[in-house]
Write a protein that holds these residues in place. Sequence first.
Motif, PDB file in Angstrom:
ATOM      1  N   PRO A   1       0.565  -1.078  -0.081  1.00  0.00           N
ATOM      2  CA  PRO A   1      -0.531  -0.297   0.143  1.00  0.00           C
ATOM      3  C   PRO A   1       0.775   1.109   0.207  1.00  0.00           C
ATOM      4  N   HIS A   2       2.245   1.252  -0.824  1.00  0.00           N
ATOM      5  CA  HIS A   2       2.455   2.553  -1.149  1.00  0.00           C
ATOM      6  C   HIS A   2       3.048   3.249   0.281  1.00  0.00           C
ATOM      7  N   PRO A   3       3.993   2.853   1.109  1.00  0.00           N
ATOM      8  CA  PRO A   3       4.226   3.499   2.502  1.00  0.00           C
ATOM      9  C   PRO A   3       5.450   4.065   1.803  1.00  0.00           C
ATOM     10  N   ASN A   4       5.573   5.040   3.024  1.00  0.00           N
ATOM     11  CA  ASN A   4       7.023   6.208   2.931  1.00  0.00           C
ATOM     12  C   ASN A   4       7.143   7.111   1.600  1.00  0.00           C
ATOM     13  N   HIS A   5       5.967   7.539   1.003  1.00  0.00           N
ATOM     14  CA  HIS A   5       5.184   8.079  -0.177  1.00  0.00           C
ATOM     15  C   HIS A   5       5.450   9.577  -0.258  1.00  0.00           C
ATOM     16  N   THR A   6       5.843  10.006  -1.499  1.00  0.00           N
ATOM     17  CA  THR A   6       5.442  11.568  -1.487  1.00  0.00           C
ATOM     18  C   THR A   6       3.942  12.120  -2.168  1.00  0.00           C
ATOM     19  N   HIS A   7       2.992  10.431  -2.151  1.00  0.00           N
ATOM     20  CA  HIS A   7       1.999  11.147  -3.114  1.00  0.00           C
ATOM     21  C   HIS A   7       1.046   9.374  -3.229  1.00  0.00           C
ATOM     22  N   ILE A   8       0.345   9.463  -2.961  1.00  0.00           N
ATOM     23  CA  ILE A   8      -0.825   8.396  -3.062  1.00  0.00           C
ATOM     24  C   ILE A   8      -1.214   7.631  -4.609  1.00  0.00           C
ATOM     25  N   PRO A   9      -0.015   6.746  -5.037  1.00  0.00           N
ATOM     26  CA  PRO A   9      -0.518   6.802  -6.214  1.00  0.00           C
ATOM     27  C   PRO A   9      -1.573   5.367  -6.717  1.00  0.00           C
ATOM     28  N   ASP A  10      -2.339   5.226  -7.953  1.00  0.00           N
ATOM     29  CA  ASP A  10      -3.619   5.289  -8.381  1.00  0.00           C
ATOM     30  C   ASP A  10      -2.859   3.485  -8.533  1.00  0.00           C
ATOM     31  N   ASP A  11      -3.686   2.156  -8.094  1.00  0.00           N
ATOM     32  CA  ASP A  11      -3.498   1.281  -8.605  1.00  0.00           C
ATOM     33  C   ASP A  11      -3.831   0.795 -10.434  1.00  0.00           C
ATOM     34  N   GLY A  12      -4.447   1.460 -10.616  1.00  0.00           N
ATOM     35  CA  GLY A  12      -4.703   1.018 -11.886  1.00  0.00           C
ATOM     36  C   GLY A  12      -3.693   1.384 -12.810  1.00  0.00           C
ATOM     37  N   ALA A  13      -3.613   2.938 -12.266  1.00  0.00           N
ATOM     38  CA  ALA A  13      -2.413   3.792 -13.837  1.00  0.00           C
ATOM     39  C   ALA A  13      -1.061   2.151 -13.535  1.00  0.00           C
ATOM     40  N   LEU A  14      -0.704   2.272 -12.444  1.00  0.00           N
ATOM     41  CA  LEU A  14       0.943   1.440 -12.347  1.00  0.00           C
ATOM     42  C   LEU A  14       0.321   0.371 -13.146  1.00  0.00           C
ATOM     43  N   VAL A  15      -0.686  -0.233 -13.133  1.00  0.00           N
ATOM     44  CA  VAL A  15      -1.066  -1.789 -14.090  1.00  0.00           C
ATOM     45  C   VAL A  15      -1.184  -1.108 -15.705  1.00  0.00           C
ATOM     46  N   ASP A  16      -1.788  -0.418 -15.436  1.00  0.00           N
ATOM     47  CA  ASP A  16      -1.603   0.087 -17.624  1.00  0.00           C
ATOM     48  C   ASP A  16      -0.279   0.820 -17.680  1.00  0.00           C
ATOM     49  N   ALA A  17       0.197   1.281 -17.392  1.00  0.00           N
ATOM     50  CA  ALA A  17       1.808   1.245 -17.244  1.00  0.00           C
ATOM     51  C   ALA A  17       2.687   0.459 -17.884  1.00  0.00           C
ATOM     52  N   LEU A  18       2.512  -1.235 -17.386  1.00  0.00           N
ATOM     53  CA  LEU A  18       3.260  -2.965 -18.054  1.00  0.00           C
ATOM     54  C   LEU A  18       2.911  -2.306 -19.221  1.00  0.00           C
ATOM     55  N   GLY A  19       2.289  -2.250 -19.899  1.00  0.00           N
ATOM     56  CA  GLY A  19       1.234  -1.560 -21.439  1.00  0.00           C
ATOM     57  C   GLY A  19       3.142  -0.737 -22.270  1.00  0.00           C
ATOM     58  N   ARG A  20       3.201   0.203 -21.762  1.00  0.00           N
ATOM     59  CA  ARG A  20       4.702   0.613 -21.833  1.00  0.00           C
ATOM     60  C   ARG A  20       5.876   0.475 -21.691  1.00  0.00           C
ATOM     61  N   ILE A  21       6.052  -0.234 -20.271  1.00  0.00           N
ATOM     62  CA  ILE A  21       7.201  -0.883 -20.063  1.00  0.00           C
ATOM     63  C   ILE A  21       7.543  -1.892 -21.181  1.00  0.00           C
ATOM     64  N   ALA A  22       6.166  -3.033 -21.216  1.00  0.00           N
ATOM     65  CA  ALA A  22       6.651  -3.938 -21.510  1.00  0.00           C
ATOM     66  C   ALA A  22       5.664  -4.651 -22.736  1.00  0.00           C
ATOM     67  N   PRO A  23       5.521  -3.490 -23.601  1.00  0.00           N
ATOM     68  CA  PRO A  23       4.448  -2.904 -24.686  1.00  0.00           C
ATOM     69  C   PRO A  23       4.697  -4.362 -25.576  1.00  0.00           C
ATOM     70  N   ASP A  24       4.550  -5.281 -25.814  1.00  0.00           N
ATOM     71  CA  ASP A  24       4.436  -6.805 -25.924  1.00  0.00           C
ATOM     72  C   ASP A  24       4.010  -7.642 -25.867  1.00  0.00           C
ATOM     73  N   ALA A  25       3.380  -8.484 -26.194  1.00  0.00           N
ATOM     74  CA  ALA A  25       2.777  -9.580 -25.880  1.00  0.00           C
ATOM     75  C   ALA A  25       3.837 -10.486 -24.794  1.00  0.00           C
ATOM     76  N   ARG A  26       4.511 -10.833 -26.340  1.00  0.00           N
ATOM     77  CA  ARG A  26       5.321 -12.390 -25.347  1.00  0.00           C
ATOM     78  C   ARG A  26       6.118 -11.537 -24.082  1.00  0.00           C
ATOM     79  N   HIS A  27       6.872  -9.915 -24.005  1.00  0.00           N
ATOM     80  CA  HIS A  27       7.772  -9.849 -22.381  1.00  0.00           C
ATOM     81  C   HIS A  27       6.770  -9.379 -21.902  1.00  0.00           C
ATOM     82  N   LEU A  28       5.417  -9.293 -21.785  1.00  0.00           N
ATOM     83  CA  LEU A  28       4.608  -8.604 -20.727  1.00  0.00           C
ATOM     84  C   LEU A  28       4.311 -10.101 -19.566  1.00  0.00           C
TER      85      LEU A  28
END
Length: 301
Positions: free
Chosen positions: A258-285
């Motif tokens: 749950p994101h301890p010791n942070h500067t803000h409260i992240p949106d977990d849905g946004a973190l999941v969606d970022a995976l589409g840019r971190i691993a942009p093809d199905a094989r790497h994902l």
Amino acid sequence: MTDATADANAEAPVRTYLEHPSPPDLRLPPNSCDSHVHVFGPVARFPYAPNRRATPLEAPKETLFALHRGMGIERCVIVQSITHGTDNRVVEDAIAAGQGRYLGIALVEPEVPDAELQRLAAAGFRGVRFNFMRHIATTAGVEAVLALTPRLAAVGMHLQVHFESELIHELCAPLQRSRVPVVIDHMGRVDARRGLDAPDFQALLKLLENPRFHVKVSGIDRIDAHAPAAERYARGEALARILVARFPERCVWGTDWPHPNHTHIPDDGALVDALGRIAPDARHLEQLLVHNPQALYRFTT
């Protein structure tokens, strides 16, 4: 009420996670794993450590399980937090409730008895974590941690390390002597604002050339946390994308809920969606979320 429980209730708890994160647009592959979360409390059963530096709002296993159902995450590795210290019962309880889909990383002292390591391994702990961070009090030096690694090897555990980014230059050489695989937390906590050519990130890339090392491409929300909201995670995503492309078989991912010791409260849905840019093809994902966690953590369900 125990003294520790009374102490945990003595200060107002801090909320560190969204009660209702946004649903992600990205559909995750079956058996996707969140490889880095924590659980806090309930304090009545699992008191917080009396020497903690902050008191987070309770974030029990039931809330974590519900989050994962909403995100399409079926497996998880829970990392024992300094909030609970070396009393690993809170994670052990969550592992037991997870029916083989939840495993753990313990916090221990370097002098932990072999019998306790064996007990933790049998309970579903796959490694132990040591912190080398300014905001986390630790008395364990790197040599003491390395001396523990043959005993970790004997019970099938690995070593997980969390350190200030500049410490990579100091820790790189000794960590190479580990007798077990080494997992580096949160991309080595590098400063994403300094980019690909920064010495700390280059040292991380060099370290990962050793096949015994793995890295968590978590923390995109931490390593450039003060960027404008519209581009807050872009530089972190860029570094994570490089790691996944260069070391596709040795990266795992986590929300750090749950994101301890942070500067803000992240949106977990946004973190999941970022995976589409971190691993942009199905094989790497699928490699990042399914195959790599299976190889490293050895899920049986």
